[in-house]
Enzyme design. Sequence first.
Site, short mmCIF file in Angstrom:
data_model
loop_
_atom_site.label_atom_id
_atom_site.label_comp_id
_atom_site.label_asym_id
_atom_site.label_seq_id
_atom_site.Cartn_x
_atom_site.Cartn_y
_atom_site.Cartn_z
CD1 TRP A 62 -2.85 1.47 0.50
CD2 TRP A 62 -1.99 2.01 2.50
NE1 TRP A 62 -3.58 2.52 1.00
CE2 TRP A 62 -3.07 2.88 2.23
CE3 TRP A 62 -1.29 2.15 3.69
CZ2 TRP A 62 -3.46 3.88 3.11
CZ3 TRP A 62 -1.69 3.15 4.58
CH2 TRP A 62 -2.76 4.01 4.28
CD GLU A 66 -9.08 1.78 -3.09
OE1 GLU A 66 -8.30 2.67 -2.71
OE2 GLU A 66 -10.07 1.42 -2.45
#
Length: 597
Positions: free
Chosen positions: A438, A494
Site C-alpha cells: 500500500w 485501487e
Amino acid sequence: MTSDSPSSSRPPAIGRRTVLGAAAAAPVLAGLPSAAFAAPSVKRGKPRRLKGGGDLGPDVIVFDPSTPGIQARLDEVFARQESAQFGAGRCQLLFRPGTYHGLNAQIGFYTSVSGLGLSPDDTTIHGDVTVDAGWFDGNATQNFWRSAENLALVPVSGTNRWAVAQAAPFRRMHVRGGLDLAPSGYGWASGGYIADSRVDGTVGPYSQQQWYTRDSSVGGWTNAVWNMVFSGVEGAPAQSFPDPPYTTLATTPLSREKPFLYLDGDRYRVFLPALRRNARGVTWGNGTPRGTSLPLERFYVARPGDSAATLNRALDQGLHLLLTPGVYHVDQPVRVNRPNTVVLGLGYATLIPDHGATALKVADVDGVRLAGFLIDAGPVTSRTLLEVGPDGARRDHSANPVTVQDVFIRIGGAGPGKATTGMVVNARNTIVDHTWVWRADHGDGVGWETNRCDYGVVVNGHDVLATGLFVEHFNKYDVQWNGERGRTVFFQNEKAYDAPDQAAIQNGSVKGYAAYKVGDHVTTHEGWGMGSYCYYNVNPGIVQHHGFAAPDRPGVRFHDLLVVSLSGHGQYECVINDTGAPTSGSDTVPSKVVSYP
C-alpha cells in the site's frame, strides 16, 4: 448490488476509502520458562553467541483460563489501539489452551489475537473476537492491520462480527456459529481474507465489496457485492460470475499455511505446516495437522531496538527470527541466506529501513518462510523494501518453495516514506499468500511525490503463485509480472487517488498504467477473480485506458475481471487491453469481463 448492501443514504464521506461502498487485572506477561534472553555483549573483542528462546517481552500478553481480570486487560489494550491507525503501539494477545467464558476481545490496530494450541479447538472462547467501526462512524474501510488466529469461538449472539478491510487475516479459526463481515449498521466495508478456517454457520459479507476465502469450510454464504473469490472452500457458492459475482475454484493449486506459535506442555514451539497441492478444506480437521515444529530455543527472540547487525548475526548463527511486537529500525538489509529459515512476527512487528536500505533480502534458497510482519518505508528512497531472491535467481524451488504470508508493506501514512518498488519476487516457485502492498493515500507524509513509489509488486521469478494479492495506489504499475507461468487467485486494487493530471499518469501512448501488467514477452499466465478501482479525487477528469494489460496469447488467460469508477472520479475506457465496456459515468457500477481472451 444486493438488497443487503448499504443504501445510497449514507453519511457524508470522511477521508480515505469512504467512497468505496457507493454501489465492520493482571495477566501473565509473556514468556514461559525457556532459555534466558541474552543481549549481545562483547568479550575478548568478539561478540558472544546469541542465545535462542527467552521471554517474549512486555507487548506479548499471555492469558490462562484462571487469569483474573482478562476482560479488563482486553479492554485496556483496545482503548489504546482502537483508533491508533498510525501509532507505534503493537500488541500480541495469546490464549493458552483451555476454555474461556464471557469474553469480548475487541481488536484494534496492530493487535493480533491467537490461541496456543495445535488445533483451534484446543482454545475455546465462549464469547466474541470483534472488529467493528465505531471509531470511524460505522465505516469499516480503514480497519487495517489486525488479525485473529487459531481459536474456536462460540459467539454470544450466535454470530461473530469481523468487519475489516485490508491486512486483517482471519486464519485457523473455528466459528461455532455465523460470521458477519460488515460493521454494525452495515456501513461501508472493503476487505478481506480468510484461510484454513471453519465457520459452522453462515458467512454474511453484506456490505463487503470484495473478499477472498481459501482452503476453508463454510456453512453458507449470503451475498456478493463486487468480487467474492473462493479456492478450496467446502460449502462455497457455485461459480456464477458475473451475476452473482462468485469466482469459485474447487481447489487451491498450491498452499502451505502460515507458521504459528503454540505450547507443547509449558514450552513454546513454532509449528510449520506442510505443503499441500490441490488443497481443499482445513488442515486441522482430523487431529494433528501435517508438518514439523521447532522449539523456541531455535529462534532468536528479537526485541525493538535490536539492530540489523544483531538480527543478521543471529541468522548467521543458524537461528530463526521471532520478531516480538514493536518497531525495528534497520540500517542495512536483514539477510536470510540459509534454507528453511523462518522469520515470524508477532503483533505486527514493523521493520523500517533507514538511509534507503532494503529492509529484508532472501537468498536463492529453498523453504524460507516469511510471515506476520509489516515493512514501513523510510524517508530516504529505498530501491526495494522486500526482495525475495536476488536479481537473476534461477534455482528450482518447486519441492520446497519460499512462502510470504501476512507480510504487509506500506509507503507513507505513518510518516514520510519513499521507495521505487515495494516487493520484488525473483525466486522461482514463491508463494505469496495474502499481502497488502500500500502506497498510502491518507495519513502523514502523503502526496503524489511526497510518498512516491512507482511499483507495488514486481514478479520476475517463474512459477510464482499469489493467493490473496492486494496492491494499491502506486505511481505506475501496481503489479508488473515478468515471470513465466505466474498465477494469481484474487487481486484487489485501487489506482492512485492523488494523480494531479492526465500527464502525470501517461504511459507513452496509453492513458495510465495498468493495475496489473503482464510482461510483453510472457507466454503463459493465468488469473482469477481480479478487480481494479479508480477514484481520482484530485482530478476527476483523468481517464485510465484499462485496469489490466497482457500480451494477446493463448497461454495468457484471465477469468472474472472487473473495473469500477468510484462515483465517477476518473473513468476506465476498457477492462483488459482493449476489451470490456467503459465504466458508466458517475454510477459506481462495475464493468466486467468473464473470460479473456
